[in-house]
Design a protein around this motif. Structure first.
Motif, mmCIF file in Angstrom:
data_model
loop_
_atom_site.group_PDB
_atom_site.id
_atom_site.type_symbol
_atom_site.label_atom_id
_atom_site.label_comp_id
_atom_site.label_asym_id
_atom_site.label_seq_id
_atom_site.Cartn_x
_atom_site.Cartn_y
_atom_site.Cartn_z
ATOM 1 N N GLN A 101 16.306 -41.579 45.268
ATOM 2 C CA GLN A 101 14.946 -41.824 44.788
ATOM 3 C C GLN A 101 14.736 -43.285 44.412
ATOM 4 N N TRP A 102 15.744 -43.938 43.879
ATOM 5 C CA TRP A 102 15.624 -45.364 43.575
ATOM 6 C C TRP A 102 15.496 -46.185 44.857
ATOM 7 N N ARG B 2 11.898 -44.669 46.786
ATOM 8 C CA ARG B 2 10.636 -44.707 46.027
ATOM 9 C C ARG B 2 9.588 -43.768 46.635
ATOM 10 N N SER C 83 14.789 -41.357 37.516
ATOM 11 C CA SER C 83 14.410 -42.020 38.757
ATOM 12 C C SER C 83 13.055 -42.698 38.598
ATOM 13 N N PRO C 84 12.657 -43.523 39.569
ATOM 14 C CA PRO C 84 11.327 -44.141 39.512
ATOM 15 C C PRO C 84 10.224 -43.080 39.446
ATOM 16 N N LYS C 85 9.110 -43.439 38.848
ATOM 17 C CA LYS C 85 8.012 -42.490 38.683
ATOM 18 C C LYS C 85 7.446 -42.089 40.038
ATOM 19 N N SER C 86 7.445 -40.805 40.304
ATOM 20 C CA SER C 86 6.814 -40.233 41.497
ATOM 21 C C SER C 86 5.934 -39.083 41.050
#
Length: 380
Positions: free
Chosen positions: A81-82, A85, A107-110
């Motif tokens: 996920q990093w 994205r 992880s990054p915002k999704s």
């Protein structure tokens, strides 16, 4: 213009209801989104099917026991996920939701979406599972349910009605022609064919069907068949022995590894689903699409598809006497034909795959371009 990306997370590629449903989503949306499928175990009959469509398949290829493998999966998902994205992450089934959902916190915002495909009975005997799920619900932008029964289940877990979206399962092909064409080619000796589409799992109620058929055997035509079609999840030997014990060994046939269910539906006269618990059954709407009357138990979303005395019968779970009596009512070919026509009408109106896919696409577009639910506002 670069396509938006979706990461689907699921446990396996077996031929289960959720797995087949997700495959249909990927197949129909592959040209509109950049799709990655993360699966905990690549083995399974759907693997080859996925290789024929435009979907990136990812998994952890380590030869360790399951608990250690889940640790690798957890870390791999965070890394994936990093690096990628993803715009949307969509979880199917509890294990994928727990591991993938927790990984997404780091992880990054999704945009996060979870699909609940069954009632939450699976978590009743697991001390930590339900609290973790309820915590993860707060992090989701949407939670989809495939029946009103599951929607009510989610609301009992304090999920806001504004976060729940009902998307019914869809049947891939509603055009079943020449319903009895296979009867003379495939089952020449059968005067009355019953089909049970369900993997061989205890809660699916196969034993109830066998006991019901034992009760009415003398009232059935001399040449009748019951086709129990589904993956063996450990109870096939028990069911075969029970069928023989009840004097039905020649009438009941167990069939595994079926890829194309259509020929079996076309040779059947009625369909049974006698499960003790259910979210919403693909088997029911597939049977309805084939123009079959359906006998189903009063659990989960069954009552949303089968209208009692209209396109089949709703029976109490484990009530073998009632199951048998309803089967006998459907020996009448006129009643079967009328109820079968009603089944097909309902399937065409409510459970087409195009309606199902359009609902998913609309949900994704709202999340990507519109006022999607804020997951940090303190509401479930």
């Amino acid at each position: 213009m670069k396509k938006k990306s979706i990461l689907f997370i699921i446990g396996s590629m077996r031929r289960g209801g959720a797995e087949l449903h997700l495959y249909s989503i990927c197949e129909h949306l592959q040209d509109k989104f950049d799709i990655t499928l993360y699966v905990f175990d690549k083995r399974g009959p759907l693997y080859e099917s996925y290789r024929n469509i435009n979907v990136n398949i990812r998994f952890v290829n380590v030869n360790v026991n399951s608990k250690v493998k889940y640790f690798y999966i957890f870390n791999h998902l965070i890394y994936l996920q990093w690096v990628n994205r993803f715009d949307i992450i969509h979880y199917f089934l509890p294990t994928a939701y727990i591991i993938g959902g927790i990984a997404s916190i780091f992880s990054p915002k999704s945009i996060r979406i979870m699909s609940r495909r069954s009632l939450n009975k699976y978590s009743e005997n697991t001390y930590l599972l339900r609290p973790i799920e309820i915590l993860l619900h707060r992090k989701m932008n949407y939670i989809t349910a495939n029946s009103n029964a599951i929607k009510d289940n989610l609301m009992s877990e304090k999920v806001s009605i504004n976060k729940i979206k009902i998307i019914y399962n869809g049947v891939r092909d509603n055009s079943f022609f020449e319903i009895n064409r296979y009867k003379k080619n495939y089952y020449k000796k059968s005067d009355f064919t019953i089909i049970v589409l369900a993997n061989l799992i205890a809660y699916k109620g196969h034993l109830d069907v066998i006991k019901a058929l034992e009760r009415i055997n003398k009232s059935l035509p001399d040449k009748w068949r019951c086709l129990m079609i589904g993956r063996n999840d450990g109870i096939k030997d028990i069911l075969e022995k029970e069928a023989v014990k009840c004097g039905l060994g020649r009438n009941i046939e167990f069939i595994e590894n079926v890829i194309n269910i259509k020929p079996f539906l076309q040779c059947a006269d009625i369909s049974l689903l006698c499960s003790h618990e259910e979210g919403f059954s693909n088997a029911i709407i597939e049977s309805m699409s084939a123009g079959l009357p359906v006998i189903a138990t009063d659990v989960g979303g069954n009552v949303e598809a089968v209208q009692n005395n209209y396109n089949g019968f709703i029976v109490r779970k484990s009530d073998v006497k009632e199951i048998g009596n309803k089967i006998l009512l459907l020996l009448d070919p006129c009643r079967r034909r009328l109820m079968g026509e009603n089944s097909k009408k309902i399937a065409n109106e409510k459970y087409r795959i195009d309606k199902c896919i359009a609902a998913y696409e609309d949900m994704y577009k709202i999340c990507l371009t519109g006022p999607c639910m804020n997951t940090n506002n303190g509401n479930y």
